[in-house]
Design a protein around this motif. Structure first.
Motif, PDB file in Angstrom:
ATOM      1  N   LYS A   1      -6.096 -13.408  32.830  1.00  0.00           N
ATOM      2  CA  LYS A   1      -5.532 -12.994  31.527  1.00  0.00           C
ATOM      3  C   LYS A   1      -6.215 -13.678  30.330  1.00  0.00           C
ATOM      4  O   LYS A   1      -5.567 -13.960  29.322  1.00  0.00           O
ATOM      5  N   ARG A   2      -7.514 -14.010  30.476  1.00  0.00           N
ATOM      6  CA  ARG A   2      -8.222 -14.655  29.341  1.00  0.00           C
ATOM      7  C   ARG A   2      -8.497 -13.636  28.235  1.00  0.00           C
ATOM      8  O   ARG A   2      -8.743 -12.463  28.512  1.00  0.00           O
ATOM      9  N   LYS A   3      -8.457 -14.110  27.003  1.00  0.00           N
ATOM     10  CA  LYS A   3      -8.927 -13.293  25.881  1.00  0.00           C
ATOM     11  C   LYS A   3     -10.453 -13.407  25.872  1.00  0.00           C
ATOM     12  O   LYS A   3     -10.978 -14.525  25.919  1.00  0.00           O
TER      13      LYS A   3
ATOM     14  N   GLY B   1     -11.955  -7.106  20.089  1.00  0.00           N
ATOM     15  CA  GLY B   1     -10.618  -6.783  19.602  1.00  0.00           C
ATOM     16  C   GLY B   1     -10.471  -7.124  18.137  1.00  0.00           C
ATOM     17  O   GLY B   1     -11.234  -7.923  17.591  1.00  0.00           O
ATOM     18  N   HIS B   2      -9.492  -6.513  17.514  1.00  0.00           N
ATOM     19  CA  HIS B   2      -9.244  -6.756  16.086  1.00  0.00           C
ATOM     20  C   HIS B   2      -7.856  -6.247  15.737  1.00  0.00           C
ATOM     21  O   HIS B   2      -7.422  -5.218  16.260  1.00  0.00           O
ATOM     22  N   ARG B   3      -7.153  -6.947  14.851  1.00  0.00           N
ATOM     23  CA  ARG B   3      -5.808  -6.543  14.460  1.00  0.00           C
ATOM     24  C   ARG B   3      -5.839  -5.221  13.679  1.00  0.00           C
ATOM     25  O   ARG B   3      -4.927  -4.408  13.807  1.00  0.00           O
TER      26      ARG B   3
ATOM     27  N   SER C   1     -16.210  -2.285  11.570  1.00  0.00           N
ATOM     28  CA  SER C   1     -17.200  -1.566  10.729  1.00  0.00           C
ATOM     29  C   SER C   1     -18.472  -2.375  10.505  1.00  0.00           C
ATOM     30  O   SER C   1     -19.515  -1.841  10.171  1.00  0.00           O
ATOM     31  N   ARG C   2     -18.375  -3.675  10.660  1.00  0.00           N
ATOM     32  CA  ARG C   2     -19.518  -4.556  10.334  1.00  0.00           C
ATOM     33  C   ARG C   2     -20.468  -4.741  11.514  1.00  0.00           C
ATOM     34  O   ARG C   2     -21.593  -5.222  11.363  1.00  0.00           O
ATOM     35  N   VAL C   3     -19.998  -4.401  12.708  1.00  0.00           N
ATOM     36  CA  VAL C   3     -20.794  -4.707  13.911  1.00  0.00           C
ATOM     37  C   VAL C   3     -22.161  -4.020  13.929  1.00  0.00           C
ATOM     38  O   VAL C   3     -23.172  -4.673  14.205  1.00  0.00           O
TER      39      VAL C   3
ATOM     40  N   HIS D   1      -9.355 -16.223  15.380  1.00  0.00           N
ATOM     41  CA  HIS D   1      -9.878 -15.828  14.061  1.00  0.00           C
ATOM     42  C   HIS D   1     -11.339 -16.275  13.974  1.00  0.00           C
ATOM     43  O   HIS D   1     -12.140 -15.886  14.820  1.00  0.00           O
ATOM     44  N   GLY D   2     -11.691 -17.112  13.054  1.00  0.00           N
ATOM     45  CA  GLY D   2     -13.106 -17.443  12.872  1.00  0.00           C
ATOM     46  C   GLY D   2     -13.716 -18.217  14.026  1.00  0.00           C
ATOM     47  O   GLY D   2     -14.905 -18.078  14.318  1.00  0.00           O
ATOM     48  N   GLY D   3     -12.892 -19.007  14.727  1.00  0.00           N
ATOM     49  CA  GLY D   3     -13.426 -19.821  15.827  1.00  0.00           C
ATOM     50  C   GLY D   3     -13.999 -18.972  16.949  1.00  0.00           C
ATOM     51  O   GLY D   3     -14.658 -19.448  17.860  1.00  0.00           O
TER      52      GLY D   3
ATOM     53  N   LEU E   1     -20.454 -21.858   9.337  1.00  0.00           N
ATOM     54  CA  LEU E   1     -21.240 -20.829   8.630  1.00  0.00           C
ATOM     55  C   LEU E   1     -20.309 -19.731   8.119  1.00  0.00           C
ATOM     56  O   LEU E   1     -20.480 -19.207   7.014  1.00  0.00           O
ATOM     57  N   PHE E   2     -19.311 -19.413   8.897  1.00  0.00           N
ATOM     58  CA  PHE E   2     -18.307 -18.415   8.497  1.00  0.00           C
ATOM     59  C   PHE E   2     -17.598 -18.926   7.226  1.00  0.00           C
ATOM     60  O   PHE E   2     -17.395 -18.182   6.271  1.00  0.00           O
ATOM     61  N   VAL E   3     -17.297 -20.229   7.181  1.00  0.00           N
ATOM     62  CA  VAL E   3     -16.645 -20.815   5.994  1.00  0.00           C
ATOM     63  C   VAL E   3     -17.558 -20.689   4.775  1.00  0.00           C
ATOM     64  O   VAL E   3     -17.128 -20.281   3.698  1.00  0.00           O
TER      65      VAL E   3
END
Ligand code: SDX
Length: 382
Positions: free
Chosen positions: A259-261, A266-268, A275-277, A228-230, A338-340
């Motif tokens: 098999k690393r993310k 990606g997005h759920r 849309s924000r990219v 998520h935010g991390g 900063l995301f917080v």
């Protein structure tokens, strides 16, 4: 219960209605109270968007001035918050510092204010608490970075707007308008995104009639996770691992083989790109030009092209925001804080909305453990 009824991760489950934002993967759009986020990012100061999320309308000049006047009392680093942070190890994660600071603010505000039955607070009390945290978080995030650099906190400057003051308190330099604009856009893009994991966490906690501070502390815990935010912090760790564009292919071969993310992709909900990219990438491009760092663009574009080409998985907002914050001078560990500081607006808007039309959030579970069985020799009292 048939397996088909179970939606792991609540994927695709509509849990409630919200009027705050609309995420539409089909049109690849994001509306905040009906306004396209791109328009808000291009035209509004972040605190006007905070007002919009909380109140449902963009503020008049008078309303924005009143919000700024009320928020000013919280801009400086409160002594009790500094004390709460200073008792933590210097090398604890800044998200743990932030969680502690919000918890301290909440414990102090709620002290002597009754039992758990009074925890939830009135709508007006929670609007005031939302503004308090919104106004206080910049000094807390800025102090966290300066503390890790063994620097003293910098006092806010009343004449500076939200983004300029945030940068001032972090770096102690007059921020350049190019950087202020990129930062302001990033905060608006990060502000709100419907029922993401951290926002839904805040709503679950609010649904028990617990207090706003507990809901925000829970949301900070959820946002910290690299799924998520991390991820915005993790994007920079990946960039540091790769080093330069010519190492992307071997690095990616290795990462995918194990098999690393790949963080920042990606997005759920969005499956054909976030849309924000484009808006955040444009802000990153202005910073790359401003700081003359074509190497950043080289690495960014090569990794994106290579990974999208191989897996058809597109960047999310964390992918451009990580390098953007790095160019602005923020420590990598400061990125998720900063995301917080941005998402506090969305979280608290959802807390107010949940409170206004509440139902305890408590889903069901299917059981696949042992059938009923009994303890040898146990005889219930007759
Ligand atoms: C945010 O919800 C929100 O709105 C969140 C957010 C917001 O504003 O609040 O947008 C902010 O959290 C953005 C996401 C940041 N996270 C990351 O960048 C971490 C890396 N991304 C992945 O972990 C993943 O894409 C998720 C968790 C974001 C979404 O995953 P899903 O929808 O649960 O899908 P999945 O993990 O089941 O992936 C489907 C397939 C899997 O392959 P298989 O196991 O089926 O073979 O795609 C693969 C995944 O392995 N995949 C990835 C990948 N993302 C998906 N493989 C490698 N790297 C990735 N990034």
């Amino acid at each position: 219960m048939a397996d088909t009824d179970i939606k792991k991760g609540l994927a695709g489950v509509v849990a409630d209605v919200t009027a705050i934002s609309k995420v539409n993967p089909d049109t690849n759009s994001l509306l905040y109270r009906g306004y396209p986020v791109q328009e808000l990012a291009a035209t509004q100061p972040f605190d006007a968007v905070a007002y919009l999320l909380w109140h449902g309308e963009l503020p008049t000049d008078e309303q924005l001035a009143a919000q700024r006047a009320e928020g000013r009392q919280y801009r400086a680093l409160a002594p009790e918050v500094k004390t709460a942070i200073d008792q933590l190890p210097l090398d604890c994660h800044p998200m743990d510092e932030l969680r502690t600071a919000v918890s301290a603010i909440g414990a102090i505000d709620l002290a002597g204010k009754g039992s758990v039955l009074d925890a939830v607070g009135t709508v007006e009390e929670n609007r005031a608490r939302s503004l308090h945290l919104f106004a206080a978080l910049p000094s807390i995030v800025a102090y966290g970075q300066r503390r890790r650099q063994h620097l003293e906190p910098i006092a806010p400057r009343e004449e500076l707007d939200y983004s300029s003051n945030f940068l001032w308190m972090t770096f102690g330099e007059e921020p350049d308008p190019v950087v202020v604009d990129a930062f302001n856009r990033s905060m608006i893009l990060y502000a709100e995104h419907s029922f993401n994991a951290s926002t839904f966490t805040a709503r679950v906690i609010t649904s028990t009639l617990s207090d706003l501070y507990s809901a925000v502390v829970g949301a900070i815990g959820a946002l910290k996770g690299p799924l998520h935010g991390g991820a915005n912090e993790a994007v920079l760790h990946i960039f540091d691992e790769i080093g330069s564009a010519d190492n992307v292919v071997p690095w990616l071969d290795d990462a995918l083989a194990s098999k690393r993310k790949i963080m920042g992709f990606g997005h759920r909900v969005y499956k054909r790109g976030d849309s924000r990219v484009p808006t955040m990438k444009a802000a990153l491009d202005t910073l790359i030009d401003f700081y003359d760092r074509p190497d950043v663009l080289d690495l960014y574009s090569t990794l994106e092209a290579e990974f999208v080409g191989r897996k058809g998985i597109y960047p999310n907002l964390d992918y451009p925001s990580g390098p953007a914050y790095n160019l602005m001078g923020f420590d990598t560990l400061t990125f998720t804080p900063l995301f917080v500081a941005a998402r506090i607006t969305g979280w608290t808007a959802h807390i107010l909305e949940q409170q206004a039309s509440n139902a305890l959030i408590r889903p069901l579970s299917a059981y696949d453990g042992p059938d009923e069985r009994h303890i040898n020799g146990y005889r219930p009292d007759t």
